[in-house]
Motif scaffolding. Structure first.
Motif, PDB file in Angstrom:
ATOM      1  N   ALA A   1      54.500  45.628  40.238  1.00  0.00           N
ATOM      2  CA  ALA A   1      53.766  45.048  41.366  1.00  0.00           C
ATOM      3  C   ALA A   1      52.266  45.183  41.097  1.00  0.00           C
ATOM      4  O   ALA A   1      51.818  46.134  40.448  1.00  0.00           O
ATOM      5  N   LEU A   2      51.503  44.228  41.606  1.00  0.00           N
ATOM      6  CA  LEU A   2      50.048  44.322  41.537  1.00  0.00           C
ATOM      7  C   LEU A   2      49.552  45.261  42.628  1.00  0.00           C
ATOM      8  O   LEU A   2      50.232  45.470  43.640  1.00  0.00           O
ATOM      9  N   GLU A   3      48.369  45.832  42.432  1.00  0.00           N
ATOM     10  CA  GLU A   3      47.785  46.674  43.472  1.00  0.00           C
ATOM     11  C   GLU A   3      47.686  45.865  44.755  1.00  0.00           C
ATOM     12  O   GLU A   3      47.304  44.687  44.733  1.00  0.00           O
ATOM     13  N   PRO A   4      48.045  46.439  45.874  1.00  0.00           N
ATOM     14  CA  PRO A   4      48.010  45.682  47.134  1.00  0.00           C
ATOM     15  C   PRO A   4      46.580  45.295  47.506  1.00  0.00           C
ATOM     16  O   PRO A   4      45.623  46.002  47.192  1.00  0.00           O
ATOM     17  N   ALA A   5      46.430  44.145  48.140  1.00  0.00           N
ATOM     18  CA  ALA A   5      45.129  43.680  48.624  1.00  0.00           C
ATOM     19  C   ALA A   5      45.286  43.275  50.083  1.00  0.00           C
ATOM     20  O   ALA A   5      46.233  42.581  50.443  1.00  0.00           O
ATOM     21  N   THR A   6      44.380  43.736  50.917  1.00  0.00           N
ATOM     22  CA  THR A   6      44.458  43.474  52.356  1.00  0.00           C
ATOM     23  C   THR A   6      43.435  42.415  52.739  1.00  0.00           C
ATOM     24  O   THR A   6      42.250  42.558  52.435  1.00  0.00           O
ATOM     25  N   PRO A   7      43.869  41.338  53.408  1.00  0.00           N
ATOM     26  CA  PRO A   7      42.908  40.300  53.794  1.00  0.00           C
ATOM     27  C   PRO A   7      41.982  40.795  54.892  1.00  0.00           C
ATOM     28  O   PRO A   7      42.343  41.647  55.711  1.00  0.00           O
ATOM     29  N   ILE A   8      40.777  40.249  54.885  1.00  0.00           N
ATOM     30  CA  ILE A   8      39.835  40.599  55.959  1.00  0.00           C
ATOM     31  C   ILE A   8      39.916  39.592  57.095  1.00  0.00           C
ATOM     32  O   ILE A   8      39.382  39.830  58.180  1.00  0.00           O
ATOM     33  N   ALA A   9      40.558  38.470  56.836  1.00  0.00           N
ATOM     34  CA  ALA A   9      40.782  37.475  57.881  1.00  0.00           C
ATOM     35  C   ALA A   9      41.841  36.511  57.389  1.00  0.00           C
ATOM     36  O   ALA A   9      42.027  36.342  56.178  1.00  0.00           O
ATOM     37  N   GLU A  10      42.566  35.871  58.328  1.00  0.00           N
ATOM     38  CA  GLU A  10      43.547  34.884  57.875  1.00  0.00           C
ATOM     39  C   GLU A  10      43.891  33.918  58.992  1.00  0.00           C
ATOM     40  O   GLU A  10      43.700  34.199  60.183  1.00  0.00           O
ATOM     41  N   THR A  11      44.338  32.761  58.563  1.00  0.00           N
ATOM     42  CA  THR A  11      44.858  31.745  59.468  1.00  0.00           C
ATOM     43  C   THR A  11      46.291  31.459  59.035  1.00  0.00           C
ATOM     44  O   THR A  11      46.800  32.061  58.085  1.00  0.00           O
ATOM     45  N   GLU A  12      46.920  30.489  59.688  1.00  0.00           N
ATOM     46  CA  GLU A  12      48.271  30.130  59.260  1.00  0.00           C
ATOM     47  C   GLU A  12      48.267  29.395  57.920  1.00  0.00           C
ATOM     48  O   GLU A  12      49.308  29.260  57.279  1.00  0.00           O
ATOM     49  N   ASP A  13      47.056  28.957  57.466  1.00  0.00           N
ATOM     50  CA  ASP A  13      46.968  28.191  56.228  1.00  0.00           C
ATOM     51  C   ASP A  13      46.464  29.010  55.035  1.00  0.00           C
ATOM     52  O   ASP A  13      46.834  28.744  53.890  1.00  0.00           O
ATOM     53  N   PHE A  14      45.599  29.989  55.305  1.00  0.00           N
ATOM     54  CA  PHE A  14      45.043  30.761  54.190  1.00  0.00           C
ATOM     55  C   PHE A  14      44.563  32.126  54.660  1.00  0.00           C
ATOM     56  O   PHE A  14      44.343  32.349  55.869  1.00  0.00           O
ATOM     57  N   ALA A  15      44.458  33.027  53.688  1.00  0.00           N
ATOM     58  CA  ALA A  15      43.926  34.369  53.951  1.00  0.00           C
ATOM     59  C   ALA A  15      42.656  34.550  53.132  1.00  0.00           C
ATOM     60  O   ALA A  15      42.516  33.993  52.046  1.00  0.00           O
ATOM     61  N   ILE A  16      41.716  35.334  53.680  1.00  0.00           N
ATOM     62  CA  ILE A  16      40.449  35.574  52.992  1.00  0.00           C
ATOM     63  C   ILE A  16      40.377  37.037  52.593  1.00  0.00           C
ATOM     64  O   ILE A  16      40.621  37.938  53.403  1.00  0.00           O
ATOM     65  N   PHE A  17      40.039  37.274  51.319  1.00  0.00           N
ATOM     66  CA  PHE A  17      39.924  38.629  50.769  1.00  0.00           C
ATOM     67  C   PHE A  17      38.493  38.838  50.273  1.00  0.00           C
ATOM     68  O   PHE A  17      37.831  37.912  49.796  1.00  0.00           O
ATOM     69  N   GLY A  18      38.057  40.085  50.373  1.00  0.00           N
ATOM     70  CA  GLY A  18      36.766  40.454  49.813  1.00  0.00           C
ATOM     71  C   GLY A  18      36.956  41.298  48.565  1.00  0.00           C
ATOM     72  O   GLY A  18      38.047  41.840  48.331  1.00  0.00           O
ATOM     73  N   PRO A  19      35.926  41.451  47.770  1.00  0.00           N
ATOM     74  CA  PRO A  19      36.030  42.266  46.557  1.00  0.00           C
ATOM     75  C   PRO A  19      35.961  43.756  46.882  1.00  0.00           C
ATOM     76  O   PRO A  19      35.134  44.199  47.684  1.00  0.00           O
ATOM     77  N   GLY A  20      36.841  44.525  46.268  1.00  0.00           N
ATOM     78  CA  GLY A  20      36.782  45.981  46.392  1.00  0.00           C
ATOM     79  C   GLY A  20      36.717  46.449  47.819  1.00  0.00           C
ATOM     80  O   GLY A  20      37.499  46.029  48.674  1.00  0.00           O
ATOM     81  N   ASP A  21      35.738  47.327  48.096  1.00  0.00           N
ATOM     82  CA  ASP A  21      35.568  47.890  49.444  1.00  0.00           C
ATOM     83  C   ASP A  21      34.436  47.198  50.205  1.00  0.00           C
ATOM     84  O   ASP A  21      33.828  47.779  51.105  1.00  0.00           O
TER      85      ASP A  21
END
Length: 934
Positions: A767-787
């Motif tokens: 498995a890849l390291e988990p990544a938590t989105p900072i925002a999302e809609t039903e169409d896409f999720a937005i992730f930021g780099p690192g912390d």
């Protein structure tokens, strides 16, 4: 009445003409001087030939005749005409030479002034010119520099007649006289004759007085206490200096050493008075002839001075008059601190520079004649630049000329850039001449490829971009197979190619310089299994000793083509990495290089920067970048659109580093002039017959609005090879202007390291390291780099904030780790236009992971002015990689995440948008379009 010039000859001083011109020779002017004035020799130099060839049309017929046989370099074109003049002059002087038994009747041809500080280069050039002229009454002119003296000794030993030029001091004359003696003695020691060898030592006169008198006048004007003493030596130092040199000559020829050589028939090395035209109008115009008449000397005169002496000169032996007075003048000059030694020492490099300047002007003029003759066989270029940029470019070209940039590039002088390892990466220069590839091997490959409908190129970065451009612009030829290019880890794109071919029938080319790049290795593993592990249908292109070479041998590949370790991937299109796929497509590579040759010659070391297409373009690129016009916007004719992808990589990876560089903007549709900021430089690649009226109108509007536009004109598609080479030279030159090494890629490896870390972790854990989105809609999720922390968690607000400060010189980037197809390309184009039209900011885009090995260098190492969206998605259908736990989809998402983290670490603004379903891209287009509305 006997001509005064003829009387000079009767007094023992030979009269030579310091002038050569085709019309003068053709009309019998030289023969007339021989008959009427007793002329016995001719001298030439770059300044003389520049006046003769660089102005008017007297040589046009000769140029056209020569170039009509075959295209040639600028220096070869010049030399062909110069040698013709020298041979004609030698023929006119041959009766004199025969009548005087070889004691006179010579014509001089100078070695290149660019070689003045190179002993061996001077020797080789002199030998070449001697053989090329092939006349016994030729004298090869060699400068009397420190490097020239040992060359003179060797050339005299060879039996070549030498005119030593640029002598200003007694000490420098003594050095070359010693070289002459030593060369003759070496011949005697070998048992060779010395009775047919002639030499003169050209002692320059008026230039000394010009320097000394200027210093005298300044001191007199300043009220120097020694003004009267200074006036007493004004205009006398050069003549006194020459008289003392002649006095030394007279002593030398009475020495036992010389007498031993004379007994074997050796001819003395006569002093020749050069630079005898008067510089100061206050002096008599025949001063440097009247005062320097003596036996066994030569005076070479320009036509104007010759006319003056013929009219009113005075014939009398003056060279030996008042030697003590001459010594007094020199002593006074020393007492008064006039620095004669310093002056004469400085006049040598100054003289070399003057001749080099003249040679530059001459070769520039010949380059213009050659280009005019070639017409549309050589691609043209125009630059419409705002006045400040045009002025900066002109100044840069002049500095580059004075500093010899073209010669330094071709000689591998790393100080042109940073003084690092640049010289190790110039193999592309030779590759431009077609020397890196084996034509017979390419012919064999073409025959092999004709047995297949499809050829699949598995590569990455520069090793595949050039071939892709060739396939899209030129296409398959002579019944050759279709070329499919794969440079991705995207499962959908890989599956599309696999579905379009018969894997057990196609020919595969695995292309990797290092032989260990991840993507080609994974693609090789995938298609090797799909193709039934049949090595007879695989070809490798890789640098010698690589991991790929070893694997190709072990697996029985049909052919292995070696790359050149001195060529970086982005400069490799004219090497095996470009020509192997070209040959497989059926392209006639011999004809391809023949079509490219005019540009290779035009960008050669012998073409001054202002006349050199690669250097002119490089100066524009570099000066635009340093003046904050660092967004190179590529606007090609429709048929040349694919060229932008190759150009994008070349420029970005070469110049984007150390926080500086050029950001290329490709595939951004042309907009209205008001839609652009002041950070742009536009380049239009125009293919004749491929007209686009709307594009032409918008280009005209750009220049009217004061935007800089470079237009490159290409007569037909087959000449695209010229642009590969022109832009390679231009990029190297731009790197020199910007002050970086254009051949390294220090930031590309960082994304690879970040990817490997994630993939290795996957291999261990599944498995890849988990990544938590900072925002999302039903169409896409937005992730930021690192912390990284963000000021909003609402997707729309996040996108608005992301683009809020997007104005020039900032730029927007859309880095899409999705399948490269028409639908996705159109979506990205829509976002680019929305952003550009709302903000005037430049926009760039790339499909991952291919851009990682190209423009990714500029995004990470160039100006930290980017606002990036990294776009990812879950593939509809993933593909397993034989022998690896991670799939292609897993590798691709790891590359995207690693890319984002490295971008952020380099100060770029970046977010990742992960699409949740097939329609997610449409939703993202709508969201971005809404976010940039002001």
């Amino acid at each position: 009445m006997t001509s005064r010039l003829k009387q000079l000859g009767e007094a023992g001083q030979a009269v030579w003409l310091d002038f050569v011109d085709r019309k003068f020779l053709a009309e019998g002017g030289l023969r007339t001087l021989v008959e009427e004035d007793g002329l016995t020799g001719v001298t030439s130099n770059p300044s003389i030939f520049e006046k003769a060839m660089g102005h008017g049309d007297a040589y046009d017929e000769g140029f056209q005749t020569f170039l009509g046989k075959a295209d040639a370099s600028v220096v070869d074109t010049y030399e062909n005409q110069a040698i013709a003049d020298i041979k004609a002059a030698a023929a006119d002087l041959r009766p004199v030479f025969d009548r005087l038994g070889g004691k006179d009747g010579y014509v001089s041809l100078e070695v290149s002034p660019y070689l003045a500080e190179g002993t061996q280069d001077t020797i080789e050039e002199a030998r070449r010119l001697w053989a090329a002229v092939g006349e016994p009454n030729l004298m090869v002119k060699v400068p009397g520099t420190k490097a020239g003296a040992p060359a003179i000794r060797t050339l005299i030993e060879d039996g070549i007649n030498i005119n030593v030029t640029l002598l200003f001091s007694l000490s420098s004359y003594q050095v070359v006289a010693e070289a002459y003696l030593a060369g003759l003695e070496a011949r005697v020691k070998k048992g060779l004759g010395v009775d047919g060898i002639a030499s003169v030592a050209s002692f320059f006169v008026s230039r000394i007085d010009a320097k000394i008198d200027k210093a005298i006048d300044a001191r007199i004007e300043a009220g120097d206490a020694e003004s009267e003493a200074l006036k007493a030596v004004r205009g006398k130092v050069a003549i006194a200096n020459a008289k003392l040199a002649y006095a030394w000559y007279q002593e030398m020829i009475t020495s036992p050493r010389w007498q031993a050589l004379a007994a074997k028939g050796a001819m003395p090395q006569r002093l020749l008075w050069a630079s005898t035209g008067v510089k100061d109008p206050a002096y008599p115009d025949t001063l440097y002839i009247d005062m320097l008449i003596g036996p066994d000397t030569v005076n070479t005169m320009p036509p104007k001075t010759m006319d003056a002496f013929r009219d009113h000169g005075t014939v009398a032996v003056t060279l030996t008059d008042d030697i003590e007075g001459a010594r007094h003048v020199i002593a006074e000059a020393e007492r008064l601190g006039l620095g004669l030694d310093t002056v004469t020492e400085g006049l040598v490099p100054e003289g070399v520079q003057q001749f080099s300047d003249a040679a530059d002007a001459l070769l520039g003029a010949v380059a213009g004649k050659r280009a005019a003759f070639l017409g549309d066989r050589q691609n043209g270029m125009d630059a419409d630049l705002p006045a400040p940029l045009a002025k900066a470019v002109d100044a840069r070209l002049e500095r580059a000329r004075a500093q010899g940039w073209p010669r330094r590039l071709w000689q591998g002088d790393a100080s042109l850039w940073t003084g690092g390892d640049e010289a190790k990466w110039l193999g592309w220069l030779a590759a431009g001449r077609g020397t890196q590839t084996d034509p017979d091997a390419l012919t064999k490959l073409a025959a092999l490829a004709r047995g297949h409908k499809d050829v699949v190129l598995l590569g990455m970065g520069g090793s595949r971009l050039g071939p892709e451009v060739l396939s899209l612009i030129l296409g398959s030829a002579n019944g050759g197979p279709r070329l499919h290019v794969l440079d991705t880890t995207d499962p959908g794109q890989i599956a599309s190619v696999a579905g379009a071919i018969d894997p057990r029938e196609a020919l595969f080319i695995v292309s990797s310089k290092s032989g260990s790049t991840m993507e080609p290795e994974l693609l090789r593993a995938y298609f090797w299994e799909l193709a039934g592990a049949d090595g007879s249908r695989f070809v490798a292109v890789t640098d010698p000793g690589s991991k790929l070479e070893a694997a190709a041998k072990a697996d029985g590949f049909a052919m292995i083509f070696p790359g050149d370790p001195a060529i970086g991937g982005r400069y490799s299109v004219l090497s095996a990495f470009g020509m192997v796929p070209a040959a497989a497509m059926g392209i006639d590579t011999r004809a391809f290089f023949e079509a490219a040759a005019p540009m290779v010659l035009a960008c050669g070391p012998d073409v001054p920067p202002a006349a050199n297409p690669g250097f002119r373009l490089g100066a524009v690129l570099g000066e635009a970048a340093v003046s904050e016009r660092d967004k190179l916007t590529i606007l090609p004719s429709p048929g040349l659109v694919p060229f932008g992808a190759w150009l994008e990589q070349l420029i970005a990876e070469s110049t984007g580093k150390q926080g500086r560089g050029i950001v290329p903007v490709d595939l951004e549709p042309v907009g209205d002039a008001v839609g652009y900021g002041s950070d742009r430089l536009f380049v239009h690649l125009h293919l004749e017959g491929d007209e686009d009226a709307a594009l032409e109108a918008k280009l005209a509007a750009l220049t009217q609005a004061g935007q800089p536009l470079v237009t490159i004109r290409i007569a037909r598609r087959e000449l695209i090879g010229q642009e590969f080479f022109r832009w390679e030279v231009a990029t190297a030159v731009a790197g020199a202007v910007i002050g970086i090494n254009p051949f390294d890629q220090p930031d590309v490896e960082d994304a690879k390291v970040a990817t490997r870390k994630l993939v290795d972790a996957y291999a261990q854990t599944g498995a890849l390291e988990p990544a938590t989105p900072i925002a999302e809609t039903e169409d896409f999720a937005i992730f930021g780099p690192g912390d990284a922390e963000f000021a909003a968690t609402d997707p729309a607000a996040l996108l608005r904030l992301h683009f809020a400060s997007l104005f020039p010189p900032r730029y927007a980037g859309f880095l899409a780790y999705v399948e490269r197809n028409g639908a996705n390309a159109a979506a990205i184009e829509a976002m680019r236009l929305a952003v550009r039209d709302a903000t005037q900011a430049a926009t760039v885009a790339g499909f991952g992971p291919r851009f990682l090995h190209s423009t990714g260098q500029a995004y990470k190492g160039g100006p930290a002015t980017g606002d990036f969206l990294v776009i990812t998605r879950e593939p509809k259908a993933d593909l397993a990689i034989p022998g690896h736990r991670a799939s292609f989809g897993t590798v691709q998402i790891a590359q995207a995440r690693g890319d984002m983290d490295v971008l952020a670490s380099r100060g770029q603004r970046v977010m990742r948008v992960h699409l949740k379903h097939e329609n997610g891209m449409d939703a993202l287009v709508a969201a971005v379009t809404h976010a940039v509305r002001r």
